[in-house]
Design an enzyme around this catalytic site. Structure first.
Site, PDB file in Angstrom:
ATOM      1  N   SER A 122     -66.305  90.987  17.202  1.00 23.18           N
ATOM      2  CA  SER A 122     -66.281  90.111  18.230  1.00 23.18           C
ATOM      3  C   SER A 122     -67.692  90.311  18.819  1.00 23.18           C
ATOM      4  O   SER A 122     -68.362  91.203  18.517  1.00 23.18           O
ATOM      5  CB  SER A 122     -65.221  90.190  19.411  1.00 23.18           C
ATOM      6  OG  SER A 122     -65.624  91.438  19.779  1.00 23.18           O
ATOM      7  N   LYS A 123     -68.134  89.430  19.739  1.00 19.17           N
ATOM      8  CA  LYS A 123     -69.157  89.455  20.543  1.00 19.17           C
ATOM      9  C   LYS A 123     -69.722  90.853  20.839  1.00 19.17           C
ATOM     10  O   LYS A 123     -70.699  91.292  20.953  1.00 19.17           O
ATOM     11  CB  LYS A 123     -69.379  88.422  21.718  1.00 19.17           C
ATOM     12  CG  LYS A 123     -69.659  87.375  21.274  1.00 19.17           C
ATOM     13  CD  LYS A 123     -71.032  86.643  21.867  1.00 19.17           C
ATOM     14  CE  LYS A 123     -71.581  85.545  21.218  1.00 19.17           C
ATOM     15  NZ  LYS A 123     -72.556  86.009  20.360  1.00 19.17           N
TER      16      LYS A 123
END
Ligand code: GLU
Length: 511
Positions: free
Chosen positions: A267-268
């Site tokens: 994820s980010k």
């Protein structure tokens, strides 16, 4: 590599038709491009066809954005894996945009209803919600309870008369199991009673992913569906849909997810996940190609990591895709990109760095001849340390701007004693005596002379001068960088640096 039963192994003499099916509901994710690359690789390996089609049936304005279509194309081109058939150069199995095929999906839905393999479900949102709540209250898994599967004609007519809208659901067999072979995960068997009667056509008349993707895979004669493992829960429904139409399902190839180094879903939080970010940060196409190919696949020859597109294409096979999740290690990617930067042909590397230097204001957008010539001398010197192109301005700033002060380490180590003045003065004298054009050799000779004059080894002269010229203690080779800066600039920076010297006060004598 794990061994799989013979039956799952396809023949490399078979020409595979594979597809990448992105949805323009987000900027392409690095994992999607990994799948596209696997498609491209196996198509090349088998002399097959790589197809891309746009799954654009989700038109929620919060998600669907036409700009993503351009981004998908840009990503494929960047990697050099342009499809053989796609919306930009269609083949004979179009259309390559699902929104152009709505009639075809409705036709299949009608056929399925007519043969009793699908049915209209008139349940309202509230009814579905009530079913869900009841199941949750009883601790049961939530799933549509098939209540409209066997409506009488009268019941159906009543719902129609009420003006209720309907969705079309697939009638999954009530008994037995759905079985299929997955090239990565092996033989899978799922009990039909836990498989939901999935929605194929929404009340708007638009298809769901399940219907559109399966119809397209059939119509486009896709032999192998390579897609993320997150689609596995839906695969029994997909197998049933093919069978209900009397079609042969494709071979399923589910690719494990990509995790961060902490083994959590990427994820980010871990770093960039959108492919365009990697392009913008200056990861070279060949580095991304190499890195993505090794995310879940390995050539099975020990620790071989740097591999060209040709080497990967001729070694790639679907059987060697690992069942274990792939881990995206950003440090490894940076290392690999650095390796490719150093392999890069010098002129190309200069071209690649210019936009970053222009954005930092070091050169003009339309580079002048003089600027281009200067950048061509600078880039080979910074290439040694660069891991991605966006670092070029930070690595090269002192070639364009004289440092205003030494960094902390440089100040403490080389500018806090009167010796700095002696070393800099000696260097200045030697450089002034050297030839007009300060070549690499002349620079080295001047430093040797300066060391002799100051009565020290050349090390301290080199370190002090490096800090004087760049403001830092690490950087490219001193003689090379002196030659690039030129005699006048070097002398002017030495003059400035002489003002930085701040000897520590002598310890006062204690009485
Ligand atoms: N449109 C789907 C997605 O983007 C495609 C999945 C598939 O490859 O079938 O996830």
């Amino acid at each position: 590599m794990h061994i799989r039963p013979e039956a799952y192994v396809y023949s490399t003499r078979m020409k595979l038709r594979v597809r990448y099916a992105p949805s323009p509901t987000g900027s392409p994710h690095v994992g999607n491009l990994r799948t596209a690359l696997f498609d491209w690789l196996i198509a090349r390996r088998t002399g097959g066809t790589f197809i891309a089609r746009l799954e654009d049936t989700d038109r929620d304005p919060a998600r669907y954005k036409p700009q993503f279509i351009g981004e998908i194309a840009e990503s494929l081109r960047y990697l050099g894996i342009e499809p053989d058939e796609w919306w930009e150069s269609p083949g004979e199995f179009g259309a390559y945009l699902q929104s152009d095929r709505l009639d075809r999906y409705r036709e299949v839905a009608e056929q399925l209803i007519a043969s009793g393999k699908a049915y209209r479900c008139y349940c309202t949102r509230e009814e579905l919600q009530a079913i869900r709540e009841e199941q949750i209250a009883k601790g049961l898994p939530t799933s549509y309870d098939r209540r409209h599967r066997h409506l009488t004609t009268e019941e159906r007519e009543n719902f129609e008369a009420e003006g209720r809208s309907f969705v079309v659901r697939l009638a999954i067999p009530l008994e037995g199991c759905t079985e299929y072979d997955d090239l990565v995960y092996g033989h899978i068997s799922v009990e039909n009673r836990v498989v939901e009667d999935v929605v194929l056509l929404k009340s708007t008349g638009w298809p769901t992913y399940h219907l559109a993707a399966m119809v397209d895979d059939h119509d486009m004669q896709i032999t192998h569906v390579i897609r993320g493992e997150d689609w596995m829960p839906s695969t029994p429904q997909h197998v049933q849909l093919h069978r209900s139409m009397g079609w042969t399902p494709p071979v399923w190839v589910h690719v494990p997810l990509i995790l961060g180094t902490d083994r959590k879903k990427l994820s980010k939080r871990h770093g960039s996940t959108q492919f365009l970010d990697f392009i913008r940060e200056g990861y070279l196409p060949e580095a991304m190609f190499n890195f993505l190919a090794l995310l879940g696949w390995s050539p099975g020859e020990g620790d071989r990591e740097i591999m060209s597109a040709e080497e990967i294409s001729s070694a790639f096979s679907l059987e060697a895709i690992s069942r274990n999740p792939a881990v995206l290690d950003y440090d490894k990617l940076r290392w690999m990109n650095g390796e490719y930067i150093r392999k890069c042909e010098p002129d190309r590397l200069v071209q690649l760095c210019v936009p970053y230097l222009a954005r930092a204001g070091f050169v003009s957008e339309s580079v002048s001849e003089d600027e281009a010539a200067y950048v061509a001398k600078v880039v080979p010197l910074i290439a040694e340390r660069m891991k991605c192109l966006s670092e070029a301005p930070a690595q090269a700033d002192f070639f364009f701007r004289a440092p205003q002060a030494p960094d902390d380490k440089g100040r403490k180590k080389w500018f806090s004693s009167g010796r700095a003045t002696l070393l800099l003065e000696s260097a200045r004298g030697a450089i002034m005596r050297s030839s007009d054009s300060l070549t690499i050799e002349a620079a080295e000779q001047a430093i040797d002379e300066a060391a002799k004059a100051a009565g020290v080894e050349r090390g301290p002269v080199i370190h002090t001068l490096r800090t004087a010229l760049t403001g830092r203690t690490v950087g490219p080779g001193l003689f090379e960088l002196m030659a690039v800066l030129g005699r006048d600039e070097v002398l002017s920076r030495i003059a400035t640096a002489l003002t930085w010297v701040q000897p520590e006060p002598e310890p006062s004598e204690t009485v």
